[in-house]
Design an enzyme around this catalytic site. Structure first.
Site, PDB file in Angstrom:
ATOM      1  CB  VAL A 120      -4.193   5.596   3.725  1.00 13.54           C
ATOM      2  CG1 VAL A 120      -6.327   4.729   4.161  1.00 13.54           C
ATOM      3  CG2 VAL A 120      -3.987   4.878   1.982  1.00 13.54           C
ATOM      4  N   PRO A 121      -5.783   8.058   5.043  1.00 21.72           N
ATOM      5  CG  PRO A 121      -7.636   9.528   4.543  1.00 21.72           C
ATOM      6  CD  PRO A 121      -7.065   8.534   4.008  1.00 21.72           C
ATOM      7  CB  CYS A 122      -5.080   6.314  10.364  1.00 21.72           C
ATOM      8  SG  CYS A 122      -3.519   6.485   9.632  1.00 21.72           S
ATOM      9  CG  HIS A 123      -4.726  12.181   9.236  1.00 24.24           C
ATOM     10  ND1 HIS A 123      -4.638  11.728   8.609  1.00 24.24           N
ATOM     11  CD2 HIS A 123      -5.591  13.376   9.123  1.00 24.24           C
ATOM     12  CE1 HIS A 123      -4.539  12.348   7.793  1.00 24.24           C
ATOM     13  NE2 HIS A 123      -5.688  12.962   7.590  1.00 24.24           N
TER      14      HIS A 123
END
Length: 159
Positions: A120-123
């Protein structure tokens, strides 16, 4: 919940699976983590992560479940999964997309509470003007992930 640890270019990365989905991830080794996947699902998660770090996979297909979090946090986490590989949005962009334009700081809090980073790409969420601010895994890891995705996206576009 069963944890498996992966040696990755950003250090050890632990992944948790339950009976039917990935339900957690953590930068570093979780004490209970095994070095080898336990079952088909954890093997799939580790294989997809290895392929992601190698620049071979741009989208995860492993099932994910996040049972915790407020309605707002879950909305932010869903929105994270909609940010295309190799692209970024600001906290304000995400706040607008989830229907609360004044909630950029709350988006940052939700990013910090993301229970499944990388998958889950919070970056992919950055500060106004593209500034790199805050990341639960540390800014060097965020930079590595963003550079990896930018490089792979450009290679694919120009191939």
């Amino acid at each position: 919940m069963r944890w498996t640890v992966l040696d990755s270019p950003i250090g050890e990365f632990s992944v948790a699976t339950d009976e039917d989905s990935v339900c957690g991830a953590h930068f570093g080794r979780v004490d209970a983590a095994a070095d080898e996947p336990h079952d088909a699902l954890s093997r799939q998660a580790i294989a997809e992560l290895r392929a992601y770090f190698a620049g071979e996979v741009t989208e995860f297909t492993v099932p994910v479940s996040i049972p915790l979090g407020s309605e707002f946090e879950r909305a932010v986490w869903r929105e994270m999964t909609r940010i295309p590989y190799g692209e970024m949005l600001t906290y304000g962009d995400v706040a607008r997309r989830v229907g609360d334009p004044g909630a950029a700081r709350a988006v940052g809090v939700a990013c910090n509470r993301n229970p499944i980073p990388v998958i889950v790409p919070c970056h992919r969420i950055v500060g106004a003007g593209g500034r790199l601010v805050g990341f639960g895994g540390g800014l060097p890891r965020k930079v590595h992930l963003l550079e990896l995705e930018a490089r792979v996206a450009l290679q694919r576009q120009w191939s």
